[in-house]
Motif scaffolding. Structure first.
Motif, PDB file in Angstrom:
ATOM      1  N   ARG A  89     -23.965  -2.849 -29.906  1.00  0.00           N
ATOM      2  CA  ARG A  89     -25.317  -3.088 -29.402  1.00  0.00           C
ATOM      3  C   ARG A  89     -25.498  -2.425 -28.040  1.00  0.00           C
ATOM      4  O   ARG A  89     -25.768  -3.087 -27.034  1.00  0.00           O
ATOM      5  CB  ARG A  89     -25.559  -4.593 -29.330  1.00  0.00           C
ATOM      6  N   CYS A  91     -27.886  -0.616 -27.038  1.00  0.00           N
ATOM      7  CA  CYS A  91     -29.285  -0.622 -26.591  1.00  0.00           C
ATOM      8  C   CYS A  91     -29.554  -1.741 -25.584  1.00  0.00           C
ATOM      9  O   CYS A  91     -30.192  -1.533 -24.558  1.00  0.00           O
ATOM     10  CB  CYS A  91     -30.209  -0.745 -27.796  1.00  0.00           C
ATOM     11  N   THR A  92     -29.062  -2.935 -25.873  1.00  0.00           N
ATOM     12  CA  THR A  92     -29.288  -4.061 -24.970  1.00  0.00           C
ATOM     13  C   THR A  92     -28.646  -3.781 -23.617  1.00  0.00           C
ATOM     14  O   THR A  92     -29.226  -4.042 -22.564  1.00  0.00           O
ATOM     15  CB  THR A  92     -28.666  -5.352 -25.555  1.00  0.00           C
ATOM     16  N   GLY A 169     -38.715  -8.151 -29.477  1.00  0.00           N
ATOM     17  CA  GLY A 169     -37.751  -7.051 -29.460  1.00  0.00           C
ATOM     18  C   GLY A 169     -38.388  -5.743 -29.883  1.00  0.00           C
ATOM     19  O   GLY A 169     -39.576  -5.672 -30.195  1.00  0.00           O
ATOM     20  N   CYS A 170     -37.552  -4.703 -29.885  1.00  0.00           N
ATOM     21  CA  CYS A 170     -38.037  -3.356 -30.164  1.00  0.00           C
ATOM     22  C   CYS A 170     -38.624  -3.251 -31.573  1.00  0.00           C
ATOM     23  O   CYS A 170     -38.238  -3.996 -32.470  1.00  0.00           O
ATOM     24  CB  CYS A 170     -36.881  -2.358 -30.054  1.00  0.00           C
ATOM     25  N   CYS A 173     -35.886  -2.843 -34.065  1.00  0.00           N
ATOM     26  CA  CYS A 173     -34.676  -3.659 -33.862  1.00  0.00           C
ATOM     27  C   CYS A 173     -33.955  -3.921 -35.188  1.00  0.00           C
ATOM     28  O   CYS A 173     -34.557  -4.346 -36.170  1.00  0.00           O
ATOM     29  CB  CYS A 173     -35.024  -4.981 -33.194  1.00  0.00           C
ATOM     30  N   PHE A 174     -32.657  -3.660 -35.170  1.00  0.00           N
ATOM     31  CA  PHE A 174     -31.827  -3.788 -36.387  1.00  0.00           C
ATOM     32  C   PHE A 174     -31.591  -5.246 -36.763  1.00  0.00           C
ATOM     33  O   PHE A 174     -31.021  -5.521 -37.816  1.00  0.00           O
ATOM     34  CB  PHE A 174     -30.474  -3.084 -36.155  1.00  0.00           C
ATOM     35  N   TYR A 175     -32.008  -6.171 -35.915  1.00  0.00           N
ATOM     36  CA  TYR A 175     -31.871  -7.586 -36.272  1.00  0.00           C
ATOM     37  C   TYR A 175     -32.981  -8.051 -37.219  1.00  0.00           C
ATOM     38  O   TYR A 175     -32.992  -9.194 -37.632  1.00  0.00           O
ATOM     39  CB  TYR A 175     -31.904  -8.459 -35.017  1.00  0.00           C
ATOM     40  N   CYS A 265     -32.517 -10.208 -25.595  1.00  0.00           N
ATOM     41  CA  CYS A 265     -33.801  -9.669 -26.067  1.00  0.00           C
ATOM     42  C   CYS A 265     -34.668 -10.675 -26.780  1.00  0.00           C
ATOM     43  O   CYS A 265     -35.874 -10.594 -26.758  1.00  0.00           O
ATOM     44  CB  CYS A 265     -33.581  -8.523 -27.037  1.00  0.00           C
ATOM     45  N   HIS A 266     -34.043 -11.613 -27.517  1.00  0.00           N
ATOM     46  CA  HIS A 266     -34.819 -12.391 -28.482  1.00  0.00           C
ATOM     47  C   HIS A 266     -34.875 -13.862 -28.145  1.00  0.00           C
ATOM     48  O   HIS A 266     -34.208 -14.652 -28.791  1.00  0.00           O
ATOM     49  CB  HIS A 266     -34.186 -12.278 -29.877  1.00  0.00           C
TER      50      HIS A 266
HETATM   51  S1  SF4 Z   1     -34.576  -5.736 -29.212  1.00  0.00           S
HETATM   52 FE1  SF4 Z   1     -33.008  -5.066 -30.672  1.00  0.00          FE
HETATM   53  S2  SF4 Z   1     -33.079  -2.800 -30.579  1.00  0.00           S
HETATM   54 FE2  SF4 Z   1     -34.160  -3.573 -28.753  1.00  0.00          FE
HETATM   55  S3  SF4 Z   1     -32.627  -3.632 -27.143  1.00  0.00           S
HETATM   56 FE3  SF4 Z   1     -32.635  -5.672 -28.090  1.00  0.00          FE
HETATM   57  S4  SF4 Z   1     -31.056  -5.619 -29.708  1.00  0.00           S
HETATM   58 FE4  SF4 Z   1     -31.539  -3.494 -29.107  1.00  0.00          FE
END
Ligand code: SF4
Length: 267
Positions: A89, A91-92, A169-170, A173-175, A265-266
């Motif tokens: 991860r 990106c975070t 989140g983005c 986001c892959f989540y 992020c979430h």
């Molecule tokens: S929201 Fe998802 S893609 Fe964006 S920084 Fe956080 S983990 Fe990464």
């Protein structure tokens, strides 16, 4: 929770989600001086910016927008073209945490985080010793009902993306769960196309650089697949209503649908 100003900067990091927003509202009148920050990846949903504007108006105070000196594309190159994932991860780290830690420098900081008492997830682990994470909702024993109450009473409510997506989140986001990717395609087709352009499959080696290990967005967006995803999401909702999670285990579930979200992020 100590509300005295004890030589620390008091900072709420807002993700654009319901919990950190509720926390900002909760703390507004409890802390004499508080800073609000949002780490902007420039890949955020338009609904997130609208929600931040609404919150700013309620708080009567600016939410400082923090950015990495380089954008996502730069870091993607640095990480060898590997899209971020739950296992890697990056990106975070580079787009959220590092801009925050640069913003505070070496100042002693209490960072307020919106993890709830009814959640079972790890908190933010600072890489700098001058940051003390504080969890006011855990200290107060606040759960989801309290978050609903705070948001309702303030008039802020939930972010508009909640009708099709469960977390902030983005855009890519892959989540995200599969039905949320479908929601992205339907609500923000340009952002979905952008996410697709990041995916690559090496024709020689077959190596896949996709947001989800099990299927690319091109595979996911086939009409018959979208219909299948929607039907499965509906079934899951019905099952949850009837018998909670036990039945889901019996019926089976895509492995990467329910992974622990990112705590920076979430929330
Ligand atoms: S929201 Fe998802 S893609 Fe964006 S920084 Fe956080 S983990 Fe990464």
């Amino acid at each position: 929770m100590s509300t005295a100003h004890d030589g620390h900067r008091h900072i709420v990091s807002i993700s654009g989600g319901k919990d950190s927003t509720a926390l900002a509202i909760y703390l507004r009148d409890k802390l004499a001086k508080v800073e609000y920050v949002f780490s902007d990846t420039d890949k955020e949903l338009p609904e997130t910016y609208e929600y931040l504007d609404k919150l700013e108006a309620y708080l009567g105070q600016r939410i400082e927008r923090l950015r990495s000196e380089h954008g996502f594309d730069h870091w993607l190159k640095i990480y060898g073209g590997y899209l971020p994932s739950a296992r890697m991860r990056w990106c975070t780290k580079v787009l959220k945490i590092r801009p925050f830690e640069q913003h505070i420098g070496d100042d002693p900081v209490k960072m307020y985080i919106g993890i709830r008492a009814d959640e079972n997830r790890g908190g933010y682990r600072p890489t700098k010793p001058n940051i003390i994470p504080v969890y006011p909702f855990i200290e107060a024993g606040y759960g989801l009902d309290d978050i609903h109450r705070i948001l309702d009473e303030s008039g802020i409510g939930f972010p508009n993306y909640y009708s099709w997506r469960s977390r902030s989140g983005c855009t890519f986001c892959f989540y995200q769960q599969r039905q949320e990717w479908v929601g992205l395609k339907e609500n923000h087709p340009k952002a979905f196309e952008e996410a697709k352009r990041y995916e690559k499959i090496d024709p020689d080696t077959g190596t896949r650089y996709t947001w989800s290990e099990r299927e690319s967005l091109e595979e996911l967006e086939r009409p018959e697949r979208i219909a299948e995803i929607k039907a499965k999401a509906e079934l899951s909702r019905n099952i949850n209503r009837i018998e909670s999670k036990k039945l889901l285990n019996i019926l089976g579930q895509d492995d990467d649908e329910f992974v622990e979200p990112c705590s920076f992020c979430h929330f």
